[in-house]
Motif scaffolding. Structure first.
Motif, PDB file in Angstrom:
ATOM      1  N   VAL A   1       1.198 104.814 133.289  1.00  0.00           N
ATOM      2  CA  VAL A   1       0.449 105.829 134.036  1.00  0.00           C
ATOM      3  C   VAL A   1       1.400 106.783 134.741  1.00  0.00           C
ATOM      4  CG1 VAL A   1      -1.131 106.213 135.979  1.00  0.00           C
ATOM      5  CG2 VAL A   1      -1.613 104.403 134.314  1.00  0.00           C
ATOM      6  N   MET A   2       2.404 106.217 135.408  1.00  0.00           N
ATOM      7  CA  MET A   2       3.353 107.051 136.148  1.00  0.00           C
ATOM      8  C   MET A   2       4.136 107.968 135.205  1.00  0.00           C
ATOM      9  SD  MET A   2       2.826 106.374 139.295  1.00  0.00           S
ATOM     10  CE  MET A   2       4.274 106.969 140.146  1.00  0.00           C
ATOM     11  N   ASP A   3       4.535 107.457 134.053  1.00  0.00           N
ATOM     12  CA  ASP A   3       5.255 108.277 133.074  1.00  0.00           C
ATOM     13  C   ASP A   3       4.377 109.427 132.562  1.00  0.00           C
ATOM     14  OD1 ASP A   3       7.489 106.682 133.376  1.00  0.00           O
ATOM     15  OD2 ASP A   3       7.239 105.628 131.452  1.00  0.00           O
ATOM     16  N   ALA A   4       3.109 109.109 132.263  1.00  0.00           N
ATOM     17  CA  ALA A   4       2.188 110.145 131.778  1.00  0.00           C
ATOM     18  C   ALA A   4       1.954 111.208 132.856  1.00  0.00           C
ATOM     19  CB  ALA A   4       0.861 109.522 131.358  1.00  0.00           C
ATOM     20  N   ALA A   5       1.816 110.772 134.098  1.00  0.00           N
ATOM     21  CA  ALA A   5       1.596 111.724 135.203  1.00  0.00           C
ATOM     22  C   ALA A   5       2.803 112.647 135.365  1.00  0.00           C
ATOM     23  CB  ALA A   5       1.319 110.964 136.500  1.00  0.00           C
ATOM     24  N   ARG A   6       3.987 112.081 135.320  1.00  0.00           N
ATOM     25  CA  ARG A   6       5.208 112.903 135.465  1.00  0.00           C
ATOM     26  C   ARG A   6       5.356 113.868 134.291  1.00  0.00           C
ATOM     27  NH1 ARG A   6       3.747 111.559 139.112  1.00  0.00           N
ATOM     28  NH2 ARG A   6       4.406 109.956 140.534  1.00  0.00           N
ATOM     29  N   LYS A   7       5.051 113.371 133.100  1.00  0.00           N
ATOM     30  CA  LYS A   7       5.159 114.216 131.897  1.00  0.00           C
ATOM     31  C   LYS A   7       4.245 115.434 132.013  1.00  0.00           C
ATOM     32  CE  LYS A   7       4.451 114.117 126.920  1.00  0.00           C
ATOM     33  NZ  LYS A   7       3.902 113.353 125.791  1.00  0.00           N
ATOM     34  N   HIS A   8       3.073 115.243 132.605  1.00  0.00           N
ATOM     35  CA  HIS A   8       2.108 116.340 132.764  1.00  0.00           C
ATOM     36  C   HIS A   8       2.220 117.013 134.135  1.00  0.00           C
ATOM     37  CE1 HIS A   8       0.389 114.154 129.324  1.00  0.00           C
ATOM     38  NE2 HIS A   8      -0.022 115.354 128.960  1.00  0.00           N
ATOM     39  N   GLN A   9       3.263 116.666 134.872  1.00  0.00           N
ATOM     40  CA  GLN A   9       3.565 117.260 136.178  1.00  0.00           C
ATOM     41  C   GLN A   9       2.436 117.099 137.198  1.00  0.00           C
ATOM     42  OE1 GLN A   9       4.773 121.252 135.180  1.00  0.00           O
ATOM     43  NE2 GLN A   9       6.815 120.572 134.555  1.00  0.00           N
ATOM     44  N   HIS A  10       1.881 115.872 137.231  1.00  0.00           N
ATOM     45  CA  HIS A  10       0.860 115.537 138.221  1.00  0.00           C
ATOM     46  C   HIS A  10       1.441 114.525 139.202  1.00  0.00           C
ATOM     47  CE1 HIS A  10      -2.091 117.751 136.014  1.00  0.00           C
ATOM     48  NE2 HIS A  10      -2.033 116.952 134.961  1.00  0.00           N
ATOM     49  N   PRO A  11       1.071 114.599 140.468  1.00  0.00           N
ATOM     50  CA  PRO A  11       1.588 113.650 141.463  1.00  0.00           C
ATOM     51  C   PRO A  11       0.815 112.332 141.537  1.00  0.00           C
ATOM     52  CG  PRO A  11       0.263 115.289 142.555  1.00  0.00           C
ATOM     53  CD  PRO A  11       0.319 115.677 141.090  1.00  0.00           C
ATOM     54  N   LEU A  12       0.024 112.019 140.528  1.00  0.00           N
ATOM     55  CA  LEU A  12      -0.795 110.808 140.512  1.00  0.00           C
ATOM     56  C   LEU A  12       0.059 109.571 140.782  1.00  0.00           C
ATOM     57  CD1 LEU A  12      -3.636 109.629 139.906  1.00  0.00           C
ATOM     58  CD2 LEU A  12      -2.882 109.369 137.532  1.00  0.00           C
ATOM     59  N   GLN A  13      -0.453 108.708 141.654  1.00  0.00           N
ATOM     60  CA  GLN A  13       0.231 107.460 141.985  1.00  0.00           C
ATOM     61  C   GLN A  13      -0.586 106.277 141.486  1.00  0.00           C
ATOM     62  OE1 GLN A  13       3.304 106.998 143.794  1.00  0.00           O
ATOM     63  NE2 GLN A  13       3.410 109.113 143.065  1.00  0.00           N
ATOM     64  N   CYS A  14       0.125 105.321 140.895  1.00  0.00           N
ATOM     65  CA  CYS A  14      -0.486 104.092 140.405  1.00  0.00           C
ATOM     66  C   CYS A  14       0.374 102.942 140.917  1.00  0.00           C
ATOM     67  CB  CYS A  14      -0.537 104.114 138.881  1.00  0.00           C
ATOM     68  SG  CYS A  14      -1.405 102.719 138.143  1.00  0.00           S
ATOM     69  N   VAL A  15      -0.268 101.941 141.514  1.00  0.00           N
ATOM     70  CA  VAL A  15       0.456 100.815 142.096  1.00  0.00           C
ATOM     71  C   VAL A  15      -0.210  99.507 141.678  1.00  0.00           C
ATOM     72  CG1 VAL A  15       1.250 102.145 144.093  1.00  0.00           C
ATOM     73  CG2 VAL A  15      -0.900 100.878 144.228  1.00  0.00           C
ATOM     74  N   MET A  16       0.497  98.409 141.946  1.00  0.00           N
ATOM     75  CA  MET A  16      -0.084  97.107 141.686  1.00  0.00           C
ATOM     76  C   MET A  16       0.038  96.251 142.934  1.00  0.00           C
ATOM     77  SD  MET A  16       2.768  95.692 139.027  1.00  0.00           S
ATOM     78  CE  MET A  16       3.091  93.996 139.394  1.00  0.00           C
ATOM     79  N   GLU A  17      -0.934  95.358 143.131  1.00  0.00           N
ATOM     80  CA  GLU A  17      -0.872  94.444 144.277  1.00  0.00           C
ATOM     81  C   GLU A  17      -1.357  93.080 143.819  1.00  0.00           C
ATOM     82  OE1 GLU A  17      -5.128  94.934 146.592  1.00  0.00           O
ATOM     83  OE2 GLU A  17      -3.421  96.046 147.356  1.00  0.00           O
ATOM     84  N   LYS A  18      -0.766  92.058 144.418  1.00  0.00           N
ATOM     85  CA  LYS A  18      -1.143  90.690 144.066  1.00  0.00           C
ATOM     86  C   LYS A  18      -2.575  90.424 144.497  1.00  0.00           C
ATOM     87  CE  LYS A  18       0.889  86.119 144.192  1.00  0.00           C
ATOM     88  NZ  LYS A  18       1.987  85.317 144.736  1.00  0.00           N
ATOM     89  N   LYS A  19      -3.314  89.804 143.613  1.00  0.00           N
ATOM     90  CA  LYS A  19      -4.734  89.522 143.914  1.00  0.00           C
ATOM     91  C   LYS A  19      -4.842  88.261 144.737  1.00  0.00           C
ATOM     92  CE  LYS A  19      -9.194  89.134 141.870  1.00  0.00           C
ATOM     93  NZ  LYS A  19     -10.092  90.135 141.577  1.00  0.00           N
TER      94      LYS A  19
END
Length: 111
Positions: A93-111
């Motif tokens: 997700v982060m790679d795709a966002a950077r490639k398209h020049q969007h500041p979208l953030q995607c994170v993960m957290e322990k459930k």
């Protein structure tokens, strides 16, 4: 590992009976991680829907619902995965966002 416990005959011989026990190892379930998308004021809603469909195999309807949830609540869950899978999805997700020049953030957290 099998353990052989033979019973002895009181007369000093072998009675010929054996009890074989197996030790079973208990497998522990892996820790699970939530993958979350964070809201920002610049990434187009259509791009978020595209990301949800492409990387999380969401239908158009589900992707739109999650995107609207992110838009109104600031964060939305994309799915729950093992550590390695969650880490890969965040990176994609982060790679795709950077490639398209969007500041979208995607994170993960322990459930």
């Amino acid at each position: 590992m099998a353990k052989d416990t033979r019973k002895s005959d009181p007369n000093g011989g072998d009675s010929g009976t054996a009890v074989v026990t197996k030790t079973r190892t208990a497998t522990k379930r892996p820790n699970m991680y939530r993958v979350l998308i964070l809201n920002d004021d610049y990434t187009p809603m259509e791009f978020v829907v595209h990301v949800l469909m492409r990387f999380f195999q969401k239908s158009q309807e589900d992707a739109t619902r999650i995107m609207l949830h992110v838009h109104t609540n600031g964060v939305g869950e994309c799915g729950v995965y093992t550590y390695e899978v969650a880490e890969t999805k965040v990176t994609q997700v982060m790679d795709a966002a950077r490639k398209h020049q969007h500041p979208l953030q995607c994170v993960m957290e322990k459930k």
